[in-house]
Design a protein around this motif. Structure first.
Motif, short mmCIF file in Angstrom:
data_model
loop_
_atom_site.label_atom_id
_atom_site.label_comp_id
_atom_site.label_asym_id
_atom_site.label_seq_id
_atom_site.Cartn_x
_atom_site.Cartn_y
_atom_site.Cartn_z
N ASN A 134 -6.78 -7.93 8.54
CA ASN A 134 -6.24 -8.08 9.89
C ASN A 134 -5.43 -6.88 10.37
O ASN A 134 -5.43 -6.58 11.57
CB ASN A 134 -5.37 -9.34 9.97
N TYR A 135 -4.74 -6.19 9.45
CA TYR A 135 -3.79 -5.15 9.88
C TYR A 135 -3.96 -3.80 9.19
O TYR A 135 -3.24 -2.86 9.50
CB TYR A 135 -2.36 -5.65 9.65
N ASP A 138 -5.44 -0.25 11.48
CA ASP A 138 -4.83 0.31 12.69
C ASP A 138 -3.91 1.47 12.30
O ASP A 138 -2.97 1.29 11.53
CB ASP A 138 -4.02 -0.76 13.44
N TYR A 146 1.21 -0.96 11.09
CA TYR A 146 2.01 -2.09 10.60
C TYR A 146 2.41 -1.88 9.15
O TYR A 146 1.78 -1.13 8.41
CB TYR A 146 1.21 -3.39 10.71
N LEU A 167 5.58 -9.29 8.79
CA LEU A 167 4.78 -8.19 9.32
C LEU A 167 5.65 -7.44 10.32
O LEU A 167 6.18 -8.04 11.26
CB LEU A 167 3.53 -8.73 10.02
#
Length: 365
Positions: A134-135, A138, A146, A167
């Protein structure tokens, strides 16, 4: 700098007042015979017309009809509950923040029994892989956007493996922290409590914290997490006992550091970006020092009062001077829109938009 940053600069951050957890009521539902419950205060949505998802009396977590397909993933889910609590600066004053919660039941494709989510180490591997999925993709100039899992904590008040973690945004436009609490519910099913922190102040996370303390939001988050109970069904209790007999030494890690997602090439890209930023700051310093000279102040005043035609003529003269004398230090240096905005003490357009949006948030409620 936002309103609270200016006002609280010397007196310290605002300590927001949130819901009194002593008045919270217990919400319960049955998940294929297992009773899940949590204590929550009265729901106060960010937008009054926003609908709230309330838990049904019972769900069948083993039927496909209960789930929705997750975008770009093999996972399925259904929303169990949504809730929001607002925080004020003081009694009878405007809102300065909120804590929102979304509870989701997630089901992955069937896996081998040695990968069961009821096995602590297997559940941990699943959670970390989901964080990466999910993170972990990026980046901003090579720097991960993140940081997670942050403040990893193992919980033992449920009969199944459970943990919480945070997070935190490091780079980019997202400046809101999140706290997650997860626990397994079956071999391929788990439950996720997703807490979102809202602080109605523009700027980075550190700037928000300097204006509005996140501590009351943390306190309410832990109160809600500690109120969660799970009474396993007879079949789930039997599966838990089988796992304990088959994997007696399997445990969740007590300390998990934030994952590193960047490659050596991205690390080099970030170092180069930092070097360029340091050069820009040095240029700003030189420009500001240059701007204090009388001749520069006179030029600034001339530019401020010049017509469009005069500005065009002056820029053409400056460009011609630079072409004729390239070794001379130019009075006009090429900067980005954000750099020019900082030099002229005018907020960049994006910061202005964010300030306007957060100003509206302060007036809500």
């Amino acid at each position: 700098m936002g309103f609270f940053n200016r006002k609280q600069k010397e007196s310290g951050p605002c300590i927001p007042i949130g819901p009194n957890f002593k008045s919270a009521k217990r919400e319960s539902t049955l998940l294929s015979g297992s009773k899940l419950s949590v204590c929550l205060n009265r729901h106060t949505p960010i937008v009054p017309s926003e609908p709230q998802v309330k838990p049904k009396q019972s769900y069948n977590i083993f039927t496909d009809a209960a789930y929705k397909k997750e975008i770009a993933s093999d996972f399925e889910y259904f929303r169990l509950l949504t809730w929001c609590g607002k925080f004020r600066k003081a009694v009878f004053s405007s809102y300065v923040g909120h804590l929102e919660l979304a509870v989701t039941v997630k089901k992955r494709p069937p896996c081998a029994r040695d990968k069961s989510l009821l096995i602590p180490c297997a559940f941990e591997s699943y959670v970390l892989s989901e964080i990466t999925r999910n993170y972990g993709h990026d980046f901003y100039h090579g720097k991960s956007t993140y940081e997670a899992p942050y403040n990893w904590q193992v919980h033992d008040h449920l009969p199944v493996p459970s943990m919480s973690y945070e997070l935190r945004p490091v780079m980019g436009p997202d400046h809101s922290r999140r706290v997650y609490f997860e626990f397994s519910l079956d071999h391929d099913v788990c439950v996720l409590f997703n807490f979102g922190f809202g602080q109605y102040e523009p700027g980075s996370l550190s700037q928000k914290d300097a204006a509005i303390s996140p501590e009351p939001l943390y306190e309410l988050t832990w109160q809600i997490i500690n109120s969660i109970t799970l009474e396993p069904s007879a079949s789930l209790r039997e599966e838990i006992e089988k796992i304990k007999r088959s994997y007696p030494d399997s445990k969740l890690s007590q300390d998990v550091k934030p994952l590193k997602w960047s490659t050596p090439e991205q690390d080099a890209e970030w170092e180069e970006y930092q070097r360029q930023e340091a050069e820009r700051k040095q240029r700003f310093k030189e420009i500001r020092e240059e701007g204090n000279k009388p001749e520069v102040r006179a030029l600034e005043e001339k530019l401020m009062n010049a017509s469009a035609e005069e500005l065009t003529r002056l820029m053409e003269q400056a460009m011609e001077e630079e072409r004729n004398n390239p070794d001379a230090k130019p009075l006009m240096v090429e900067f980005t829109a954000e750099e020019l905005a900082q030099f002229m003490d005018v907020p960049p357009e994006e910061e202005k938009k964010q300030s306007d949006a957060d100003a509206k948030n302060k007036d809500r409620g």
